[in-house]
Write a protein that holds these residues in place. Sequence first.
Motif, PDB file in Angstrom:
ATOM      1  N   LEU A  62       0.642  -1.158   0.093  1.00  0.00           N
ATOM      2  CA  LEU A  62      -0.160  -0.160  -0.008  1.00  0.00           C
ATOM      3  C   LEU A  62       0.757   1.115  -0.055  1.00  0.00           C
ATOM      4  O   LEU A  62       0.422   2.316  -0.022  1.00  0.00           O
ATOM      5  CB  LEU A  62      -0.779  -0.131   1.208  1.00  0.00           C
ATOM      6  N   SER A  63       2.181   0.966  -0.231  1.00  0.00           N
ATOM      7  CA  SER A  63       2.966   2.270  -0.220  1.00  0.00           C
ATOM      8  C   SER A  63       4.092   1.796  -1.203  1.00  0.00           C
ATOM      9  O   SER A  63       4.623   0.804  -1.328  1.00  0.00           O
ATOM     10  CB  SER A  63       3.567   2.600   0.905  1.00  0.00           C
ATOM     11  N   ARG A  64       4.907   2.848  -1.966  1.00  0.00           N
ATOM     12  CA  ARG A  64       6.028   2.340  -2.940  1.00  0.00           C
ATOM     13  C   ARG A  64       7.210   2.077  -2.119  1.00  0.00           C
ATOM     14  O   ARG A  64       8.200   1.363  -2.503  1.00  0.00           O
ATOM     15  CB  ARG A  64       6.190   3.270  -4.040  1.00  0.00           C
ATOM     16  N   ARG A  65       7.298   2.461  -0.639  1.00  0.00           N
ATOM     17  CA  ARG A  65       8.359   2.353   0.135  1.00  0.00           C
ATOM     18  C   ARG A  65       8.433   0.875   0.284  1.00  0.00           C
ATOM     19  O   ARG A  65       7.329   0.465   0.856  1.00  0.00           O
ATOM     20  CB  ARG A  65       8.115   3.167   1.358  1.00  0.00           C
ATOM     21  N   HIS A  66       9.457   0.221   0.099  1.00  0.00           N
ATOM     22  CA  HIS A  66       9.404  -1.085   0.355  1.00  0.00           C
ATOM     23  C   HIS A  66      10.352  -1.528   1.448  1.00  0.00           C
ATOM     24  O   HIS A  66      11.459  -1.807   1.255  1.00  0.00           O
ATOM     25  CB  HIS A  66      10.079  -2.104  -1.079  1.00  0.00           C
ATOM     26  N   ASN A  67       9.726  -1.673   2.725  1.00  0.00           N
ATOM     27  CA  ASN A  67      10.399  -2.013   3.720  1.00  0.00           C
ATOM     28  C   ASN A  67       9.561  -2.515   4.918  1.00  0.00           C
ATOM     29  O   ASN A  67       8.571  -2.911   4.466  1.00  0.00           O
ATOM     30  CB  ASN A  67      11.137  -0.438   4.658  1.00  0.00           C
ATOM     31  N   ALA A  68      10.158  -2.895   5.990  1.00  0.00           N
ATOM     32  CA  ALA A  68       9.267  -3.719   7.053  1.00  0.00           C
ATOM     33  C   ALA A  68       8.041  -3.108   7.376  1.00  0.00           C
ATOM     34  O   ALA A  68       7.451  -3.550   7.716  1.00  0.00           O
ATOM     35  CB  ALA A  68      10.436  -3.946   8.107  1.00  0.00           C
ATOM     36  N   ALA A  69       8.031  -1.770   7.548  1.00  0.00           N
ATOM     37  CA  ALA A  69       6.896  -1.090   8.016  1.00  0.00           C
ATOM     38  C   ALA A  69       5.856  -0.825   6.762  1.00  0.00           C
ATOM     39  O   ALA A  69       4.772  -0.250   7.053  1.00  0.00           O
ATOM     40  CB  ALA A  69       7.489   0.402   8.543  1.00  0.00           C
ATOM     41  N   THR A  70       6.137  -1.114   5.546  1.00  0.00           N
ATOM     42  CA  THR A  70       5.056  -0.935   4.546  1.00  0.00           C
ATOM     43  C   THR A  70       3.900  -1.804   4.725  1.00  0.00           C
ATOM     44  O   THR A  70       4.000  -2.985   4.935  1.00  0.00           O
ATOM     45  CB  THR A  70       5.764  -1.108   3.032  1.00  0.00           C
ATOM     46  N   PRO A  71       2.699  -1.256   4.854  1.00  0.00           N
ATOM     47  CA  PRO A  71       1.630  -1.973   4.989  1.00  0.00           C
ATOM     48  C   PRO A  71       1.368  -2.712   3.703  1.00  0.00           C
ATOM     49  O   PRO A  71       1.564  -2.511   2.469  1.00  0.00           O
ATOM     50  CB  PRO A  71       0.358  -0.820   4.845  1.00  0.00           C
ATOM     51  N   ARG A  72       0.970  -3.964   4.132  1.00  0.00           N
ATOM     52  CA  ARG A  72       0.961  -4.979   2.921  1.00  0.00           C
ATOM     53  C   ARG A  72      -0.144  -6.041   3.189  1.00  0.00           C
ATOM     54  O   ARG A  72      -0.283  -6.418   4.164  1.00  0.00           O
ATOM     55  CB  ARG A  72       2.337  -5.666   2.470  1.00  0.00           C
ATOM     56  N   ARG A  73      -0.528  -6.645   2.086  1.00  0.00           N
ATOM     57  CA  ARG A  73      -1.601  -8.034   2.269  1.00  0.00           C
ATOM     58  C   ARG A  73      -1.149  -8.882   1.575  1.00  0.00           C
ATOM     59  O   ARG A  73      -0.724  -8.979   0.118  1.00  0.00           O
ATOM     60  CB  ARG A  73      -2.682  -7.658   2.103  1.00  0.00           C
ATOM     61  N   ILE A  74      -1.055 -10.385   2.134  1.00  0.00           N
ATOM     62  CA  ILE A  74      -1.170 -11.664   1.026  1.00  0.00           C
ATOM     63  C   ILE A  74      -2.537 -11.770   0.332  1.00  0.00           C
ATOM     64  O   ILE A  74      -3.539 -11.756   0.799  1.00  0.00           O
ATOM     65  CB  ILE A  74      -0.823 -12.777   1.823  1.00  0.00           C
ATOM     66  N   CYS A  75      -2.375 -11.679  -0.999  1.00  0.00           N
ATOM     67  CA  CYS A  75      -3.501 -11.582  -1.753  1.00  0.00           C
ATOM     68  C   CYS A  75      -3.655 -13.132  -2.508  1.00  0.00           C
ATOM     69  O   CYS A  75      -2.701 -13.541  -3.033  1.00  0.00           O
ATOM     70  CB  CYS A  75      -3.789 -10.566  -2.795  1.00  0.00           C
ATOM     71  N   ARG A  76      -4.809 -13.722  -2.753  1.00  0.00           N
ATOM     72  CA  ARG A  76      -5.273 -14.903  -3.474  1.00  0.00           C
ATOM     73  C   ARG A  76      -6.025 -14.567  -4.512  1.00  0.00           C
ATOM     74  O   ARG A  76      -7.346 -13.953  -4.195  1.00  0.00           O
ATOM     75  CB  ARG A  76      -5.716 -16.051  -2.742  1.00  0.00           C
ATOM     76  N   VAL A  77      -5.698 -14.722  -5.708  1.00  0.00           N
ATOM     77  CA  VAL A  77      -6.723 -14.411  -6.812  1.00  0.00           C
ATOM     78  C   VAL A  77      -7.755 -15.293  -6.764  1.00  0.00           C
ATOM     79  O   VAL A  77      -7.686 -16.432  -6.658  1.00  0.00           O
ATOM     80  CB  VAL A  77      -6.075 -14.384  -8.377  1.00  0.00           C
ATOM     81  N   VAL A  78      -9.073 -14.668  -6.743  1.00  0.00           N
ATOM     82  CA  VAL A  78     -10.349 -15.622  -6.878  1.00  0.00           C
ATOM     83  C   VAL A  78     -10.993 -15.612  -8.185  1.00  0.00           C
ATOM     84  O   VAL A  78     -11.927 -16.152  -8.711  1.00  0.00           O
ATOM     85  CB  VAL A  78     -11.360 -15.054  -5.833  1.00  0.00           C
ATOM     86  N   TRP A  79     -10.612 -14.278  -8.943  1.00  0.00           N
ATOM     87  CA  TRP A  79     -11.194 -14.145 -10.485  1.00  0.00           C
ATOM     88  C   TRP A  79     -10.435 -13.207 -11.071  1.00  0.00           C
ATOM     89  O   TRP A  79      -9.646 -12.525 -10.516  1.00  0.00           O
ATOM     90  CB  TRP A  79     -12.770 -13.707 -10.456  1.00  0.00           C
ATOM     91  N   ARG A  80     -10.712 -13.574 -12.587  1.00  0.00           N
ATOM     92  CA  ARG A  80      -9.443 -12.523 -13.457  1.00  0.00           C
ATOM     93  C   ARG A  80     -10.484 -11.961 -14.506  1.00  0.00           C
ATOM     94  O   ARG A  80     -11.245 -13.073 -15.053  1.00  0.00           O
ATOM     95  CB  ARG A  80      -8.565 -13.468 -13.960  1.00  0.00           C
ATOM     96  N   LYS A  81     -10.366 -10.833 -14.958  1.00  0.00           N
ATOM     97  CA  LYS A  81     -10.913 -10.257 -16.309  1.00  0.00           C
ATOM     98  C   LYS A  81      -9.756  -9.535 -16.691  1.00  0.00           C
ATOM     99  O   LYS A  81      -8.788  -9.052 -16.094  1.00  0.00           O
ATOM    100  CB  LYS A  81     -12.215  -9.427 -15.992  1.00  0.00           C
ATOM    101  N   PRO A  82      -9.900  -9.231 -18.153  1.00  0.00           N
ATOM    102  CA  PRO A  82      -9.045  -8.420 -18.724  1.00  0.00           C
ATOM    103  C   PRO A  82      -8.904  -7.044 -18.018  1.00  0.00           C
ATOM    104  O   PRO A  82      -9.817  -6.371 -17.710  1.00  0.00           O
ATOM    105  CB  PRO A  82      -9.483  -8.084 -20.073  1.00  0.00           C
ATOM    106  N   GLY A  83      -7.658  -6.776 -17.352  1.00  0.00           N
ATOM    107  CA  GLY A  83      -7.245  -5.410 -16.710  1.00  0.00           C
ATOM    108  C   GLY A  83      -7.869  -5.284 -15.326  1.00  0.00           C
ATOM    109  O   GLY A  83      -7.641  -4.427 -14.471  1.00  0.00           O
ATOM    110  N   GLN A  84      -8.345  -6.546 -14.585  1.00  0.00           N
ATOM    111  CA  GLN A  84      -8.965  -6.557 -13.515  1.00  0.00           C
ATOM    112  C   GLN A  84      -8.545  -7.896 -12.788  1.00  0.00           C
ATOM    113  O   GLN A  84      -8.634  -8.990 -13.345  1.00  0.00           O
ATOM    114  CB  GLN A  84     -10.481  -6.393 -13.223  1.00  0.00           C
ATOM    115  N   LEU A  85      -8.514  -7.772 -11.328  1.00  0.00           N
ATOM    116  CA  LEU A  85      -8.257  -8.999 -10.549  1.00  0.00           C
ATOM    117  C   LEU A  85      -9.279  -8.842  -9.209  1.00  0.00           C
ATOM    118  O   LEU A  85      -9.328  -7.817  -8.652  1.00  0.00           O
ATOM    119  CB  LEU A  85      -6.827  -9.413  -9.933  1.00  0.00           C
TER     120      LEU A  85
END
Length: 102
Positions: A62-85
């Motif tokens: 959720l931030s371009r800063r890539h460090n241990a404090a960067t808010p993040r989520r593990i995501c699993r894809v449940v559907w795909r469309k052209p241009g969207q997940l």
Amino acid sequence: MSNPIHLKDNRRAPRRPMRYTAWITLDGKEMHGCALADISDTGARIDVENAKDLPDQFFLLLSRRHNAATPRRICRVVWRKPGQLGVRFERRFIPADAPASA
């Protein structure tokens, strides 16, 4: 004048529309820009150019800063469309010392 059709929404948590820039990270280094189109406590709809080329699981930063404090989520894809997940969040909280790759 016709009445709008109301479709039943079977999601576990209500989605909130938004427009927020985020980043998908693969192998802890490679980043792909994306946009959150809507989000809930359990998942999100993500606008991304290369939806068909992304793996079934990844980190969403959720931030371009890539460090241990960067808010993040593990995501699993449940559907795909052209241009969207459509993704489900695998965990609600990622510890700061968790590895940066999914």
